[in-house]
Design a protein around this motif. Structure first.
Motif, PDB file in Angstrom:
ATOM      1  N   SER A 138       7.426 -15.962  18.713  1.00 28.91           N
ATOM      2  CA  SER A 138       7.151 -14.522  18.652  1.00 28.91           C
ATOM      3  C   SER A 138       7.366 -13.974  17.246  1.00 28.91           C
ATOM      4  N   LYS A 139       8.274 -14.602  16.485  1.00 27.07           N
ATOM      5  CA  LYS A 139       8.513 -14.156  15.106  1.00 27.07           C
ATOM      6  C   LYS A 139       7.351 -14.523  14.188  1.00 27.07           C
ATOM      7  N   VAL A 140       6.633 -15.595  14.553  1.00 30.16           N
ATOM      8  CA  VAL A 140       5.455 -15.991  13.769  1.00 30.16           C
ATOM      9  C   VAL A 140       4.331 -14.990  13.974  1.00 30.16           C
ATOM     10  N   TRP A 141       4.198 -14.488  15.195  1.00 32.56           N
ATOM     11  CA  TRP A 141       3.083 -13.593  15.522  1.00 32.56           C
ATOM     12  C   TRP A 141       3.465 -12.141  15.270  1.00 32.56           C
ATOM     13  N   THR A 142       3.968 -11.854  14.085  1.00 32.01           N
ATOM     14  CA  THR A 142       4.248 -10.476  13.678  1.00 32.01           C
ATOM     15  C   THR A 142       3.488 -10.173  12.397  1.00 32.01           C
ATOM     16  N   GLY A 143       3.251  -8.896  12.185  1.00 37.07           N
ATOM     17  CA  GLY A 143       2.627  -8.456  10.938  1.00 37.07           C
ATOM     18  C   GLY A 143       1.112  -8.473  10.933  1.00 37.07           C
ATOM     19  N   TRP A 144       0.477  -9.014  11.961  1.00 38.39           N
ATOM     20  CA  TRP A 144      -0.984  -9.095  11.995  1.00 38.39           C
ATOM     21  C   TRP A 144      -1.589  -7.754  12.394  1.00 38.39           C
ATOM     22  N   THR A 145      -2.645  -7.368  11.676  1.00 46.18           N
ATOM     23  CA  THR A 145      -3.313  -6.109  11.979  1.00 46.18           C
ATOM     24  C   THR A 145      -4.811  -6.255  11.737  1.00 46.18           C
ATOM     25  N   TYR A 146      -5.552  -5.175  11.961  1.00 46.25           N
ATOM     26  CA  TYR A 146      -7.007  -5.222  11.832  1.00 46.25           C
ATOM     27  C   TYR A 146      -7.444  -5.595  10.423  1.00 46.25           C
ATOM     28  N   TYR A 147      -8.595  -6.220  10.338  1.00 52.21           N
ATOM     29  CA  TYR A 147      -9.174  -6.642   9.059  1.00 52.21           C
ATOM     30  C   TYR A 147      -9.365  -5.450   8.130  1.00 52.21           C
ATOM     31  N   GLN A 148      -9.060  -5.706   6.859  1.00 50.94           N
ATOM     32  CA  GLN A 148      -9.276  -4.720   5.799  1.00 50.94           C
ATOM     33  C   GLN A 148      -9.654  -5.464   4.538  1.00 50.94           C
ATOM     34  N   ALA A 149     -10.487  -4.869   3.732  1.00 51.30           N
ATOM     35  CA  ALA A 149     -10.823  -5.483   2.451  1.00 51.30           C
ATOM     36  C   ALA A 149     -11.057  -4.373   1.446  1.00 51.30           C
ATOM     37  N   PRO A 150     -10.616  -4.555   0.202  1.00 53.95           N
ATOM     38  CA  PRO A 150      -9.684  -5.607  -0.232  1.00 53.95           C
ATOM     39  C   PRO A 150      -8.248  -5.148  -0.026  1.00 53.95           C
ATOM     40  N   PRO A 151      -7.250  -6.046  -0.330  1.00 49.36           N
ATOM     41  CA  PRO A 151      -5.847  -5.617  -0.290  1.00 49.36           C
ATOM     42  C   PRO A 151      -5.628  -4.499  -1.310  1.00 49.36           C
ATOM     43  N   PRO A 152      -4.553  -3.742  -1.253  1.00 53.04           N
ATOM     44  CA  PRO A 152      -3.409  -3.897  -0.344  1.00 53.04           C
ATOM     45  C   PRO A 152      -3.738  -3.432   1.076  1.00 53.04           C
ATOM     46  N   TYR A 153      -3.067  -4.069   2.047  1.00 52.49           N
ATOM     47  CA  TYR A 153      -3.309  -3.780   3.442  1.00 52.49           C
ATOM     48  C   TYR A 153      -2.335  -2.725   3.948  1.00 52.49           C
ATOM     49  N   THR A 154      -2.774  -2.026   4.986  1.00 60.34           N
ATOM     50  CA  THR A 154      -1.898  -1.110   5.707  1.00 60.34           C
ATOM     51  C   THR A 154      -1.754  -1.632   7.134  1.00 60.34           C
ATOM     52  N   PHE A 155      -0.632  -1.342   7.763  1.00 60.25           N
ATOM     53  CA  PHE A 155      -0.362  -1.878   9.098  1.00 60.25           C
ATOM     54  C   PHE A 155      -1.145  -1.137  10.184  1.00 60.25           C
ATOM     55  N   TRP A 156      -1.594   0.087   9.904  1.00 56.93           N
ATOM     56  CA  TRP A 156      -2.271   0.913  10.906  1.00 56.93           C
ATOM     57  C   TRP A 156      -3.644   1.371  10.399  1.00 56.93           C
ATOM     58  N   PRO A 157      -4.552   0.442  10.118  1.00 59.04           N
ATOM     59  CA  PRO A 157      -5.880   0.838   9.650  1.00 59.04           C
ATOM     60  C   PRO A 157      -6.799   1.221  10.806  1.00 59.04           C
ATOM     61  N   THR A 158      -8.010   1.607  10.463  1.00 57.83           N
ATOM     62  CA  THR A 158      -9.037   1.816  11.482  1.00 57.83           C
ATOM     63  C   THR A 158      -9.341   0.477  12.159  1.00 57.83           C
ATOM     64  N   ALA A 159      -9.568   0.520  13.458  1.00 59.61           N
ATOM     65  CA  ALA A 159      -9.813  -0.718  14.204  1.00 59.61           C
ATOM     66  C   ALA A 159     -11.093  -1.399  13.736  1.00 59.61           C
ATOM     67  N   ASP A 160     -11.014  -2.687  13.469  1.00 56.97           N
ATOM     68  CA  ASP A 160     -12.171  -3.530  13.156  1.00 56.97           C
ATOM     69  C   ASP A 160     -12.208  -4.626  14.205  1.00 56.97           C
ATOM     70  N   TRP A 161     -13.203  -4.572  15.103  1.00 58.97           N
ATOM     71  CA  TRP A 161     -13.278  -5.511  16.218  1.00 58.97           C
ATOM     72  C   TRP A 161     -14.111  -6.740  15.900  1.00 58.97           C
ATOM     73  N   ARG A 162     -14.669  -6.817  14.695  1.00 59.29           N
ATOM     74  CA  ARG A 162     -15.613  -7.885  14.369  1.00 59.29           C
ATOM     75  C   ARG A 162     -14.998  -9.009  13.550  1.00 59.29           C
ATOM     76  N   ASN A 163     -13.992  -8.708  12.787  1.00 59.04           N
ATOM     77  CA  ASN A 163     -13.431  -9.668  11.838  1.00 59.04           C
ATOM     78  C   ASN A 163     -12.032 -10.104  12.230  1.00 59.04           C
ATOM     79  N   PRO A 164     -11.604 -11.299  11.771  1.00 54.60           N
ATOM     80  CA  PRO A 164     -10.270 -11.799  12.099  1.00 54.60           C
ATOM     81  C   PRO A 164      -9.164 -10.874  11.565  1.00 54.60           C
ATOM     82  N   LEU A 165      -8.028 -10.923  12.226  1.00 55.40           N
ATOM     83  CA  LEU A 165      -6.872 -10.151  11.797  1.00 55.40           C
ATOM     84  C   LEU A 165      -6.392 -10.617  10.423  1.00 55.40           C
ATOM     85  N   VAL A 166      -5.703  -9.736   9.731  1.00 48.51           N
ATOM     86  CA  VAL A 166      -5.078 -10.069   8.439  1.00 48.51           C
ATOM     87  C   VAL A 166      -3.584  -9.808   8.547  1.00 48.51           C
TER      88      VAL A 166
END
Length: 202
Positions: A174-202
């Motif tokens: 469960s500790k490994v599966w933390t921090g993943w959120t919706y795809y965003q490009a480019p970095p820096p990433y935010t934990f609460w972006p707009t939902a992207d249902w097409r691309n893999p999580l980042v």
């Protein structure tokens, strides 16, 4: 099959163009319609009836029976179509690739609570959600109990089945599966972006 024999048919199936699900829904949206569950079902039936990739579809549907997602919990039609495309792409891939792609798909992340799973915080008592870690072990890979090569249960000295993992393994996973959120490009990433249902999580 009679004309090509099994080997020829399989070779054709391995190279047949893949039936698209997400592209089908994109055409619906481009025509000005709001995508519904009926459209996803129409995409599935169209592929099943007219698609040249019959073997790929059957393998993908078999994977869908094991690596289940659902509309529950806010997974929409676009996410489900994208998820089906992922299974179609991976239908002839190795299991490690399949598990990685399924794990990082936003539909699976949302369905089994791994998406935006926050790390533990000893100060507040927060612990990571264990749902995906448990399902990955119990349903998607090794199962609850160790098995002999013939599929029978491995029994311990007490005559009981030998577990394949315990709660400490789930906690670790469960500790490994933390921090993943919706795809965003480019970095820096935010934990609460707009939902992207097409691309893999980042």
């Amino acid at each position: 099959v009679q004309a090509k024999r099994y080997a020829g048919w399989f070779e054709d199936q391995l190279t047949a163009s893949r039936s698209p699900f997400l592209a089908f829904l994109d055409l619906v949206e481009a025509a000005g319609e709001k995508v519904s569950q009926n459209h996803l079902q129409e995409a599935w039936f169209t592929a099943a009836i007219t698609g040249r990739d019959q073997l790929r579809q059957r393998v993908a549907n078999a994977l869908l029976e094991i690596l289940v997602v659902s509309q529950r919990g806010g997974v929409n039609q676009t996410a489900l179509a994208s998820y089906m495309d992922t299974l179609m792409i991976d239908a002839f891939a190795n299991f490690r690739t399949i598990l990685q792609d399924v794990t990082l798909h936003p539909a699976m992340g949302r369905y089994l609570n791994m998406l935006q799973n926050a790390k533990e915080n000893p100060r507040t008592g927060r612990v990571p959600n264990e749902n995906y870690a448990r399902e990955l072990l119990q349903l998607f890979s090794i199962g609850l109990y160790r098995l002999n090569l013939d599929g029978s249960l491995v029994l311990g000295g007490d005559g009981l089945p030998v577990p394949t993992y315990d709660q400490s393994v789930i906690v670790g996973f469960s500790k490994v599966w933390t921090g993943w959120t919706y795809y965003q490009a480019p970095p820096p990433y935010t934990f609460w972006p707009t939902a992207d249902w097409r691309n893999p999580l980042v």
